[in-house]
Write a protein that holds these residues in place. Structure first.
Motif, PDB file in Angstrom:
ATOM      1  N   GLY A  37      12.976   6.988  -1.088  1.00  0.00           N
ATOM      2  CA  GLY A  37      11.731   6.948  -0.354  1.00  0.00           C
ATOM      3  C   GLY A  37      11.426   5.534   0.094  1.00  0.00           C
ATOM      4  N   LEU A  38      10.286   5.368   0.747  1.00  0.00           N
ATOM      5  CA  LEU A  38       9.876   4.052   1.232  1.00  0.00           C
ATOM      6  C   LEU A  38       8.505   3.693   0.678  1.00  0.00           C
ATOM      7  CD1 LEU A  38      10.958   4.294   4.986  1.00  0.00           C
ATOM      8  CD2 LEU A  38      12.232   3.281   3.075  1.00  0.00           C
ATOM      9  N   LEU A  39       8.343   2.412   0.383  1.00  0.00           N
ATOM     10  CA  LEU A  39       7.066   1.843   0.003  1.00  0.00           C
ATOM     11  C   LEU A  39       6.579   1.034   1.191  1.00  0.00           C
ATOM     12  CD1 LEU A  39       6.311  -0.075  -3.335  1.00  0.00           C
ATOM     13  CD2 LEU A  39       5.107  -0.457  -1.196  1.00  0.00           C
ATOM     14  N   LEU A  40       5.529   1.511   1.844  1.00  0.00           N
ATOM     15  CA  LEU A  40       5.013   0.838   3.027  1.00  0.00           C
ATOM     16  C   LEU A  40       3.974  -0.200   2.608  1.00  0.00           C
ATOM     17  CD1 LEU A  40       4.558   0.388   6.047  1.00  0.00           C
ATOM     18  CD2 LEU A  40       3.020   2.386   6.031  1.00  0.00           C
ATOM     19  N   ASP A  41       4.331  -1.465   2.750  1.00  0.00           N
ATOM     20  CA  ASP A  41       3.401  -2.553   2.484  1.00  0.00           C
ATOM     21  C   ASP A  41       2.735  -2.929   3.803  1.00  0.00           C
ATOM     22  OD1 ASP A  41       2.245  -5.179   2.120  1.00  0.00           O
ATOM     23  OD2 ASP A  41       3.354  -5.291   0.231  1.00  0.00           O
ATOM     24  N   VAL A  42       1.468  -2.554   3.957  1.00  0.00           N
ATOM     25  CA  VAL A  42       0.766  -2.753   5.220  1.00  0.00           C
ATOM     26  C   VAL A  42       0.497  -4.228   5.454  1.00  0.00           C
ATOM     27  CG1 VAL A  42      -1.246  -2.087   6.587  1.00  0.00           C
ATOM     28  CG2 VAL A  42      -0.248  -0.450   4.982  1.00  0.00           C
ATOM     29  N   ASN A  43       0.228  -4.978   4.393  1.00  0.00           N
ATOM     30  CA  ASN A  43       0.037  -6.415   4.569  1.00  0.00           C
ATOM     31  C   ASN A  43       1.320  -7.082   5.058  1.00  0.00           C
ATOM     32  OD1 ASN A  43      -1.684  -8.885   4.161  1.00  0.00           O
ATOM     33  ND2 ASN A  43       0.010  -9.400   2.795  1.00  0.00           N
ATOM     34  N   ASN A  44       2.472  -6.653   4.523  1.00  0.00           N
ATOM     35  CA  ASN A  44       3.740  -7.206   4.998  1.00  0.00           C
ATOM     36  C   ASN A  44       3.930  -6.945   6.485  1.00  0.00           C
ATOM     37  OD1 ASN A  44       4.274  -8.040   2.413  1.00  0.00           O
ATOM     38  ND2 ASN A  44       5.971  -6.634   2.049  1.00  0.00           N
ATOM     39  N   VAL A  45       3.541  -5.750   6.932  1.00  0.00           N
ATOM     40  CA  VAL A  45       3.642  -5.441   8.361  1.00  0.00           C
ATOM     41  C   VAL A  45       2.812  -6.420   9.170  1.00  0.00           C
ATOM     42  CG1 VAL A  45       3.106  -3.726  10.138  1.00  0.00           C
ATOM     43  CG2 VAL A  45       4.126  -2.988   7.972  1.00  0.00           C
ATOM     44  N   PHE A  46       1.568  -6.637   8.751  1.00  0.00           N
ATOM     45  CA  PHE A  46       0.678  -7.527   9.498  1.00  0.00           C
ATOM     46  C   PHE A  46       1.181  -8.967   9.470  1.00  0.00           C
ATOM     47  CE2 PHE A  46      -3.141 -10.214   9.868  1.00  0.00           C
ATOM     48  CZ  PHE A  46      -3.618  -9.757  11.092  1.00  0.00           C
ATOM     49  N   ASP A  72      -7.902  -2.091   8.485  1.00  0.00           N
ATOM     50  CA  ASP A  72      -7.938  -1.261   9.687  1.00  0.00           C
ATOM     51  C   ASP A  72      -6.601  -0.548   9.907  1.00  0.00           C
ATOM     52  OD1 ASP A  72     -10.541  -2.090  10.134  1.00  0.00           O
ATOM     53  OD2 ASP A  72      -9.991  -3.624  11.619  1.00  0.00           O
ATOM     54  N   LEU A  73      -5.505  -1.280   9.742  1.00  0.00           N
ATOM     55  CA  LEU A  73      -4.185  -0.675   9.887  1.00  0.00           C
ATOM     56  C   LEU A  73      -3.969   0.406   8.838  1.00  0.00           C
ATOM     57  CD1 LEU A  73      -2.001  -3.854  10.536  1.00  0.00           C
ATOM     58  CD2 LEU A  73      -2.538  -2.068  12.208  1.00  0.00           C
ATOM     59  N   TYR A  74      -4.392   0.125   7.624  1.00  0.00           N
ATOM     60  CA  TYR A  74      -4.245   1.095   6.537  1.00  0.00           C
ATOM     61  C   TYR A  74      -4.996   2.391   6.860  1.00  0.00           C
ATOM     62  CZ  TYR A  74      -4.969   3.207   1.930  1.00  0.00           C
ATOM     63  OH  TYR A  74      -5.036   4.081   0.881  1.00  0.00           O
ATOM     64  N   ALA A  75      -6.221   2.262   7.331  1.00  0.00           N
ATOM     65  CA  ALA A  75      -7.006   3.447   7.673  1.00  0.00           C
ATOM     66  C   ALA A  75      -6.321   4.267   8.763  1.00  0.00           C
ATOM     67  CB  ALA A  75      -8.411   3.033   8.121  1.00  0.00           C
ATOM     68  N   GLU A  76      -5.696   3.600   9.718  1.00  0.00           N
ATOM     69  CA  GLU A  76      -5.004   4.322  10.793  1.00  0.00           C
ATOM     70  C   GLU A  76      -3.800   5.078  10.246  1.00  0.00           C
ATOM     71  OE1 GLU A  76      -4.121   1.573  13.928  1.00  0.00           O
ATOM     72  OE2 GLU A  76      -6.207   0.892  14.070  1.00  0.00           O
ATOM     73  N   VAL A  77      -3.056   4.457   9.319  1.00  0.00           N
ATOM     74  CA  VAL A  77      -1.907   5.142   8.726  1.00  0.00           C
ATOM     75  C   VAL A  77      -2.363   6.352   7.923  1.00  0.00           C
ATOM     76  CG1 VAL A  77       0.002   4.939   7.093  1.00  0.00           C
ATOM     77  CG2 VAL A  77      -0.467   3.074   8.683  1.00  0.00           C
ATOM     78  N   VAL A  78      -3.414   6.184   7.115  1.00  0.00           N
ATOM     79  CA  VAL A  78      -3.917   7.293   6.312  1.00  0.00           C
ATOM     80  C   VAL A  78      -4.407   8.425   7.209  1.00  0.00           C
ATOM     81  CG1 VAL A  78      -5.725   7.971   4.674  1.00  0.00           C
ATOM     82  CG2 VAL A  78      -4.468   5.849   4.319  1.00  0.00           C
ATOM     83  N   SER A  79      -5.055   8.093   8.308  1.00  0.00           N
ATOM     84  CA  SER A  79      -5.498   9.122   9.246  1.00  0.00           C
ATOM     85  C   SER A  79      -4.318   9.895   9.809  1.00  0.00           C
ATOM     86  CB  SER A  79      -6.289   8.490  10.386  1.00  0.00           C
ATOM     87  OG  SER A  79      -7.487   7.915   9.923  1.00  0.00           O
ATOM     88  N   ILE A  93     -11.285   4.975   1.633  1.00  0.00           N
ATOM     89  CA  ILE A  93     -10.636   5.190   2.931  1.00  0.00           C
ATOM     90  C   ILE A  93      -9.821   6.474   2.899  1.00  0.00           C
ATOM     91  CG2 ILE A  93      -8.797   4.311   4.435  1.00  0.00           C
ATOM     92  CD1 ILE A  93      -9.917   1.493   3.881  1.00  0.00           C
ATOM     93  N   MET A  94      -9.101   6.712   1.805  1.00  0.00           N
ATOM     94  CA  MET A  94      -8.332   7.954   1.705  1.00  0.00           C
ATOM     95  C   MET A  94      -9.241   9.176   1.771  1.00  0.00           C
ATOM     96  SD  MET A  94      -5.192   7.325  -0.994  1.00  0.00           S
ATOM     97  CE  MET A  94      -5.889   6.139  -2.135  1.00  0.00           C
ATOM     98  N   THR A  95     -10.404   9.090   1.142  1.00  0.00           N
ATOM     99  CA  THR A  95     -11.340  10.207   1.150  1.00  0.00           C
ATOM    100  C   THR A  95     -11.949  10.408   2.531  1.00  0.00           C
ATOM    101  OG1 THR A  95     -11.874   9.831  -1.177  1.00  0.00           O
ATOM    102  CG2 THR A  95     -13.445  11.119   0.098  1.00  0.00           C
ATOM    103  N   GLN A  96     -12.300   9.318   3.207  1.00  0.00           N
ATOM    104  CA  GLN A  96     -12.955   9.395   4.509  1.00  0.00           C
ATOM    105  C   GLN A  96     -12.020   9.857   5.620  1.00  0.00           C
ATOM    106  OE1 GLN A  96     -14.455   5.410   5.002  1.00  0.00           O
ATOM    107  NE2 GLN A  96     -16.424   5.890   4.043  1.00  0.00           N
ATOM    108  N   HIS A  97     -10.745   9.496   5.513  1.00  0.00           N
ATOM    109  CA  HIS A  97      -9.829   9.701   6.628  1.00  0.00           C
ATOM    110  C   HIS A  97      -8.841  10.843   6.422  1.00  0.00           C
ATOM    111  CE1 HIS A  97     -10.918   6.109   9.024  1.00  0.00           C
ATOM    112  NE2 HIS A  97     -11.268   5.620   7.847  1.00  0.00           N
TER     113      HIS A  97
END
Length: 297
Positions: free
Chosen positions: A178-187, A243-250, A281-285
Motif C-alpha cells: 500500500g501507500l502512505l500519502l504524506d500530504v505535507n511532503n507533497v506540498f 486544505d489539500l488534506y480536506a480535498e483528498v478526504v473529500s 475534517i474526516m467527519t465533515q468531508h
C-alpha cells in the motif's frame, strides 16, 4: 528478542486520527486519552530488547493501535537490504502487532554506513526493479504488506524517466504494497520544485492509500532567494496542507491520519488538538458510508 505480542488485531477503523508518540507525553496520554486515536513510533528507537522505551510503548499498545514507521531500511538504495536490521524490524512487528507498518521511498545507507537523511532516488526502470525487490524481501520477512511513503525532496534527477506518481503506482501494482500519502511532503516538494501540489495529487494512485501523514514545515530561501520548504516536523500543520488534506478526504473518504511532530515538542493538548482537527475534517468531508476499509497493512 522475546515476543510479548498483545492480542489486539491488526484491523483499525478508517476514521482513526493519531500522533507521533513521544515519551514526554506518556503520562498525559494515559490520563487524558485520545478518542479514536493511534500512535506512531520510529522502529529504530525500539530495536533494543527491553528497558524503559519498551515499557512505555507497551503501555500505549495496551490501549491504542500502533503505527510502526521505519526510517533506516534504505528501500531505495542500490545495495542489498541490511539483513540484521530487517530481522530486528521483523521482531518488532511480531512483538507489537501494529495496525500499520511503513517505510520511505528513499535511501539512507551506503557501504554499511547509515546517514541521518532520507535521500532521493532517480525514477528509472532499474531503480524500480531494485525498490520492488527490496519491498518483496521486506514483506516476505515480516509476513505482511507495508505502506510506502512518498518523499519530501529538494533535488530532482535529470535521469528520471517517469514521474514520482507513475513510479509509486508501478511499485504498488508489482509488489502489492500500500501507500502512505504524506500530504505535507507533497506540498513541500511541489513548492521546492515549482509544480502544482493539486496536479500531483490528481495523478497520485489514491486507490492504494492506507494511511496519511500531516506535519509542519519550516520556510527558508535558497541561494537564489526562492522559497525553500523543509519537512521539519516541528510546528503545527500549515493551512495550505490542511486544505489539500480536506480535498483528498473529500475525494477518497476517511483514511487513518497521523500528525507527525518530532522536535520542538508542544504540550500534549496542542498535539492532541491537531489530531482532533484531522478527525473533524474526516467527519465533515465524508459520508458515513464513505470510508476506506483499512484492514491489515
Amino acid at each position: 528478542m522475546a515476543r510479548h505480542a498483545p492480542s489486539r488485531p491488526h484491523y483499525a477503523p478508517p476514521r482513526l486520527a493519531g500522533t507521533s508518540f513521544k515519551h514526554e507525553h506518556l503520562g498525559a496520554i494515559l490520563d487524558e486519552g485520545l478518542t479514536d486515536g493511534f500512535f506512531e513510533v520510529h522502529a529504530e528507537n525500539y530495536m533494543g530488547a527491553g528497558g524503559p522505551p519498551h515499557r512505555a510503548l507497551a503501555a500505549i499498545r495496551e490501549r491504542y493501535p500502533l503505527s510502526l514507521h521505519g526510517v533506516c531500511m534504505s528501500i531505495g538504495g542500490p545495495g542489498s537490504l541490511d539483513v540484521a536490521h530487517l530481522a530486528r524490524f521483523r521482531d518488532l512487528v511480531a512483538r507489537y502487532e501494529p495496525a500499520f507498518v511503513s517505510e520511505h521511498l528513499a535511501w539512507s545507507s551506503h557501504g554499511g554506513t547509515f546517514f541521518n537523511d532520507l535521500l532521493p532516488l532517480p525514477y528509472t526502470r532499474a531503480t524500480l526493479d531494485s525498490v520492488c525487490a527490496h519491498i518483496d524481501q521486506m514483506q516476505t520477512a515480516i509476513g505482511r504488506k507495508i505502506l510506502l511513503e512518498n518523499p519530501s525532496t529538494y533535488v530532482a534527477f535529470a535521469s528520471s524517466t517517469m514521474s514520482e506518481c507513475e513510479f509509486l503506482r508501478a511499485i504498488a501494482q508489482r509488489t502489492g504494497c500500500g501507500l502512505l500519502l504524506d500530504v505535507n511532503n507533497v506540498f513541500v516538494s511541489a513548492t521546492n520544485h515549482g509544480y502544482s501540489a493539486r496536479d500531483y495529487l490528481a495523478a497520485f494512485p489514491l486507490e492504494h492509500v492506507g494511511e496519511m501523514h500531516l506535519a509542519g514545515h519550516s520556510e527558508q530561501h535558497d541561494d537564489e532567494h526562492m522559497p525553500l520548504l523543509i519537512d521539519s516536523h516541528d510546528r503545527p500543520v500549515a493551512d495550505p496542507v490542511w486544505d489539500l488534506y480536506a480535498e483528498v478526504v473529500s475525494d477518497i473518504g476517511a483514511v487513518p491520519t497521523l500528525i507527525e511532530w518530532d522536535s520542538a515538542l508542544p504540550a500534549w493538548p496542542e498535539l492532541r488538538a491537531q489530531a482532533e482537527a484531522a478527525r473533524q475534517i474526516m467527519t465533515q468531508h465524508t459520508a458515513p458510508d464513505s470510508v476506506r476499509q483499512c484492514h491489515e497493512a
